[in-house]
Design an enzyme around this catalytic site. Structure first.
Site, PDB file in Angstrom:
ATOM      1  N   ARG A 678       0.849  -1.175   0.000  1.00 22.09           N
ATOM      2  CA  ARG A 678       0.000   0.000   0.000  1.00 22.09           C
ATOM      3  C   ARG A 678       0.885   1.225   0.000  1.00 22.09           C
ATOM      4  O   ARG A 678       1.814   1.323   0.790  1.00 22.09           O
ATOM      5  CB  ARG A 678      -0.920   0.016   1.219  1.00 22.09           C
ATOM      6  CG  ARG A 678      -1.862  -1.155   1.307  1.00 22.09           C
ATOM      7  CD  ARG A 678      -2.662  -1.099   2.589  1.00 22.09           C
ATOM      8  NE  ARG A 678      -3.441   0.103   2.659  1.00 22.09           N
ATOM      9  CZ  ARG A 678      -3.858   0.653   3.807  1.00 22.09           C
ATOM     10  NH1 ARG A 678      -3.507   0.104   4.948  1.00 22.09           N
ATOM     11  NH2 ARG A 678      -4.595   1.749   3.799  1.00 22.09           N
ATOM     12  N   GLY A 679       0.585   2.154  -0.879  1.00 24.27           N
ATOM     13  CA  GLY A 679       1.370   3.364  -0.966  1.00 24.27           C
ATOM     14  C   GLY A 679       0.564   4.567  -0.543  1.00 24.27           C
ATOM     15  O   GLY A 679      -0.569   4.465  -0.080  1.00 24.27           O
ATOM     16  N   ASP A 793       9.126  11.986  -6.188  1.00 28.69           N
ATOM     17  CA  ASP A 793       8.831  11.243  -4.955  1.00 28.69           C
ATOM     18  C   ASP A 793       9.761  10.050  -4.822  1.00 28.69           C
ATOM     19  O   ASP A 793       9.333   8.947  -4.510  1.00 28.69           O
ATOM     20  CB  ASP A 793       7.376  10.801  -4.956  1.00 28.69           C
ATOM     21  CG  ASP A 793       6.912  10.367  -3.572  1.00 28.69           C
ATOM     22  OD1 ASP A 793       7.542  10.781  -2.586  1.00 28.69           O
ATOM     23  OD2 ASP A 793       5.932   9.609  -3.476  1.00 28.69           O
TER      24      ASP A 793
END
Length: 1042
Positions: A678-679, A793
């Protein structure tokens, strides 16, 4: 002692680190009691500029120490209930904290009066607490679920007014949050001014200026603050640099941290057009380019055609017929010598096309009975020819599944078909319109005919002249270079083509293989990995170059088996079909005549799955799609009498390699197996394609999130670029599609984990190993920047480890969504757990709070220009690369702290806890990190391109040209094909349940949930534990000293 070893982050459990990691150093943080965690966290300003404080990892690099956590299995961690990342209301500015007298006494040795003032300021903040929400995994994939956001959120992107209101309200919500924090800030500054030394009027004057700025911002409206917040932040940044370290500078940092919440929102909204009805309509047009199908999470592999857009009677009449297969075409029959059609039949096709072009302009074609009759005449002649033909020659009964068209292909034709199919797929990959795709197929057929003609591969004497006459139709830019044809052999043909392997395909999908070629050898072992290090079969998207195709065609293909006249007829039919305007009268009959012609051509083809069969099937599929569209838009009464005949044509078309209603892929084509990670802006699931059994990683993103960011056009533009490229250090994209609420990105599956997971266990890496990882990252960034893409990012979580041990960068096309989550919501992720009587429980809960909020709130890897909300470019990625290098060598990011505002202040101050140089870090590594972490982007190493980074002495000896071919130090060894245990997500650590589940078969009950997935060499395991103890003692010693 054994219990102590188990508490040390579970390092005693077996792990899978290869012996190639010569010097394993472990992370400095541990799950045991720490002086910092024995009481509540108290923020203090940095007074000693040269102070070197090593801060424990505050966002997820720790595992639980309870015995129940160690008993959970890998799968049960995901099946168990977990805590969502937004499971609580927005936290207040800070939480109360009660500092122990011993800790204050230790700090008092190195602190002045300013420190005591800041402690009292922090103590004025009211206490607050959070509820630990629970959400079931079963709702992960549904269109609903999640936690309500603090700002109004639309229920559907079709509701324009509601959506625009949500978009405009985001800054209003940010303004409300900032006002609350500014009110607390004003009270703190007043209290600090009362206790300031009167002998320092400069400090008091600067504090009064901060008060004036804070009050002015509170009195501004949202529109006024939106227009002036950037200039205010720039002015505060300039004044902050002029201040000396102390209380005033800390107050500057606090005010900047609050106001940059607004500047970051403005920055992301300014980069795109204003949000209004016009831009929203542009967005919808852009989003509609991605095929949208309704999502059905059932186990049936049937495609849901409810969203196809065709009327019900057409789906019942024609759609169901496409699902039936013509099994007779797959039967092996006796082959006879092919009789070449006479020139009359071939000329009839050209005369029909010429008549349509001459009598009616191409831009507005019309049709009469003569043209349609001409097409039917050609079909009748083919039928007469086929009456004398016994059938097709298949020559065998073994079939395999082509990874491109996903159809059964004779085994002995697998190699040429794979190449031909990949080349045909290249024609349609960038084409959306049916006519454009038909013309592209026709163009490639003309190139094939030209290559045959120019090399004397003709079957009729007068054929060459006609081919040369037609060669002018093909695009000049796509024509092959004749001089390159003979210089490329079979290996050159596959230079750009995916290897035809079935890496990690389920046994039920494999077929007996007897092919004694390079391709056949790859098929013989179902667990062979691809050259790119991916578990996903990589034979489905990359396509060869034009010159490669002609080289293969001239040197390897048997020209006498493929009839040149049939190729010319296919080219004519594709051109005629593309020139048909279905809005004109008679278009349905004309397209139906073309479909009958192509069916007759396909029946005459002697070889299955080669040029005629592959291109003909694709052309027939496009003609069927155009025919159904024409029937939907036109009410031509003349076609009513031919309903029975058109039904036969549509029914026969179901035997083509591509089914019409299955042209666009959807989520129903995949079997969702389990979550991978999960990000901050999406969830990744392991999935298996139903037709081929290949494994993929599917990232699921919310459409509304992308609309809310107003960045959809850039995201889709980057995706369109990256979906067509192949680079050894970038994760491949294969498909993208949407449903009503989600956008799905299908990527290659890499089950080696990521660098975050690797550092989670080993702590830090040897410099030789870190050099190779960073070198591969430099090449990945160089390639991205050449495509005008800024990652923004970059962090260890986005550096995946491939099957061969090399890293691959991911999230590059969608990183801006995660970046927005990482920066806008920074101030809302503070540890505000109320004190507990039990210090152990308090320390554990506090750590869980930091872990749970780390992935969406940590600014550790973000460049200063991004945090301040100013313009940024490629240099922002090089800053993040320096952070990653420092973390690989030391085990912690250089500016990490327990709270986001402290990290923010560390980044602006440039204060880093350097290890021993050259004992723990070389001078070259320190110099590279220093030059990458320069605050001015224009002075940062890499601002003028990746060449200056690659030439740094730290990379001396790196073979940049053959870096992807070198053997990696760490090669994953998964237990099974679908083993995802190498992934240790920042979210999953706080999401797993503390209780043991019943499904724990096949795992060691004493192993930790993350630690047990690694298999460590016994010597390395002992070394790692010893090293971990040394660093932990050193860590506590440094805390006591400073």
């Amino acid at each position: 002692m054994a219990e102590e070893n188990r508490k040390d982050r579970g390092v005693s459990s077996t792990v899978a680190i290869p012996s190639g990691l010569n010097r394993i150093k472990t992370r400095l943080a541990s799950s045991g009691p720490r002086p910092e965690d024995s009481s509540d966290t108290v923020l203090k300003p940095p007074f000693n500029r040269n102070q070197k404080t090593i801060v424990p990892r505050g966002h997820g690099r720790t595992t639980g120490s309870s015995k129940q956590e160690r008993k959970g299995t890998k799968l049960s961690r995901w099946l168990a209930s977990y805590k969502p990342k937004y499971s609580c209301h927005p936290p207040k500015y800070a939480c109360s904290s009660t500092t122990s007298s011993e800790e204050i006494k230790l700090r008092g040795k190195n602190s002045g009066k300013d420190e005591e003032k800041m402690i009292k300021i922090s103590e004025t903040n009211p206490p607050c607490s959070k509820s630990m929400g629970i959400k079931s995994f079963s709702h992960e994939l549904g269109p609903r679920g999640g936690v309500q956001t603090p700002y109004p959120r639309p229920h559907s992107y079709n509701d324009l007014k509601e959506l625009l209101g949500s978009l405009h309200s985001r800054f209003d919500v940010a303004k409300e949050t900032v006002d609350k924090k500014l009110d607390v800030f004003v009270r703190d500054v007043k209290e600090a001014m009362e206790k300031m030394d009167p002998s320092c009027p400069e400090d008091r004057e600067m504090a009064e200026q901060l008060l004036d700025v804070a009050r002015a911002c509170m009195e501004m409206t949202s529109a006024q603050l939106r227009a002036t917040c950037e200039s205010i932040v720039q002015d505060l940044t300039r004044k902050r640099k002029q201040c000396q370290a102390g209380l005033v500078k800390w107050l500057f940092s606090q005010l900047l941290f609050i106001l940059t919440h607004c500047t970051r929102v403005v920055m992301f909204q300014k980069e795109t057009e204003p949000i209004d009805e016009s831009s929203f309509r542009k967005f919808k047009e852009c989003l509609e380019r991605i095929p949208a199908l309704e999502t059905d999470w059932g186990s049936t592999p049937r495609v849901d055609d409810s969203g196809s857009g065709y009327p019900e009677y057409q789906r019942n009449e024609a759609g169901q017929k496409f699902k039936r297969r013509d099994k007779e075409s797959l039967e092996s029959e006796t082959a006879l010598d092919y009789v070449v059609p006479n020139d009359h039949g071939n000329n009839a096709a050209r005369e029909g096309y010429a008549a349509a072009k001459q009598e009616f302009p191409s831009h507005e074609p019309q049709f009469d009975s003569k043209v349609v009759e001409q097409r039917f005449y050609l079909s009748d002649e083919y039928e007469d020819k086929m009456s004398n033909e016994p059938g097709k020659e298949l020559g065998g009964s073994d079939y395999v599944i082509c990874r491109i068209c996903e159809e059964e292909v004779p085994l002995f034709h697998l190699e040429p078909h794979s190449y031909i199919c990949a080349y045909a797929d290249k024609c349609e990959i960038n084409c959306v319109d049916v006519d454009e795709r038909l013309l592209k197929l026709e163009e490639i057929l003309e190139q094939i005919i030209d290559s045959r003609s120019l090399n004397s591969f003709t079957q009729a004497g007068g054929l060459e002249n006609s081919v040369l006459r037609k060669s002018g139709v093909a695009s000049e830019g796509c024509s092959p270079k004749i001089n390159e044809w003979r210089n490329k052999g079979l290996e050159g043909m596959f230079e750009d083509l995916h290897e035809m392997d079935t890496a990690f395909i389920d046994e039920s999908y494999t077929y007996p293989i007897h092919l004694k070629s390079h391709v056949g050898a790859k098929f013989c072992h179902h667990a062979t990995s691809s050259s790119t290090g991916s578990i996903t079969s990589v034979s489905s998207t990359n396509t060869p170059r034009t010159s490669h195709f002609d080289s293969y065609w001239l040197e390897r293909h048997c020209p006498e088996q493929e009839d040149l006249r049939l190729m010319m007829d296919l080219s004519d039919i594709a051109r005629c079909g593309a020139s048909t305007d279905f809005s004109k009268e008679g278009s349905c009959d004309y397209i139906m005549a073309c479909m009958q012609d192509i069916q007759a051509v396909l029946k005459q083809g002697k070889l299955k799955a080669l040029v005629i069969d592959t291109f003909g099937g694709r052309i027939e599929k496009l003609l069927c799609e155009k025919y159904l569209h024409a029937r939907e838009l036109t009410a031509d009464k003349s076609s009513v009498g031919n309903i029975k005949e058109s039904e036969d044509v549509l029914e026969h078309a179901s035997a083509t390699p591509q089914l019409l209603l299955k042209d666009r892929i959807s989520i129903d084509d995949f079997e969702i197996i389990k979550p991978i990670s999960r990000g901050a802006f999406g969830k990744v699931f392991l999935a298996r394609k139903r037709t081929t059994g290949d494994f993929f990683a599917i990232k699921v993103l919310k459409k509304l999130d992308m609309i809310r960011k107003n960045d959809i056009e850039r995201i889709l533009q980057e995706r369109n670029i990256l979906i067509t490229v192949r680079y050894p250090f970038l994760v491949r994209f294969f498909y993208s599609f949407t449903c009503r609420d989600n956008l799905y990105l299908v990527m290659e599956y890499l089950n080696g984990g990521d660098l975050y997971s690797l550092l989670q266990k080993v702590g830090c890496l040897d410099e030789e190993i870190a050099r190779i990882y960073i070198a591969e990252l430099v090449l990945a960034l160089e390639y991205l920047h050449s495509l005008k893409i800024v990652h923004r990012d970059l962090k260890p979580d986005n550096l995946l480890i491939a099957y061969n041990g090399h890293i691959k960068l991911t999230d590059f096309g969608l990183s801006k969504i995660g970046l927005i989550n990482n920066t806008i919501d920074l101030s809302g992720h503070e540890s505000d757990v109320s004190p507990r009587t039990n210090s152990h429980h308090f320390q554990k809960n506090q750590e869980e709070e930091r872990i749970r909020h780390s992935a969406v709130g940590t600014p550790d890897y973000l460049a200063p220009e991004i945090l301040l909300g100013t313009e940024h470019g490629y240099a922002a990625d090089w800053w993040s690369a320096g952070i990653v290098l420092f973390e690989l060598l030391t085990g912690i990011p250089p500016f990490t702290a327990s709270r986001p505002e402290k990290i923010f202040d560390n980044i602006l101050n440039g204060k880093m806890p350097w290890p021993d140089v050259p004992g723990e870090m070389s001078y070259e590594a320190q110099d590279l990190i220093n030059r990458l972490l320069v605050h001015e982007p224009e002075k940062r190493l890499g601002a003028n391109g990746a060449a200056e980074v690659k030439s740094h002495p730290f990379f001396q000896g790196v073979d940049w040209e053959n870096l992807a071919l070198q053997k990696a130090a760490f090669v994953p060894q998964p237990e099974s094909i679908n083993d995802t245990s190498y992934f240790v997500s920042r979210f999953s650590e706080s999401s797993c349940s503390d209780t043991e589940t019943g499904n724990n078969s096949g795992s060691n009950p004493d192993s930790g949930d993350e630690v047990g997935i690694w298999k460590l060499h016994p010597f390395l395991s002992r070394y790692s534990i010893c090293n971990h103890r040394i660093y932990r003692k050193l860590f506590f010693l440094l805390l006591c000293v400073f």
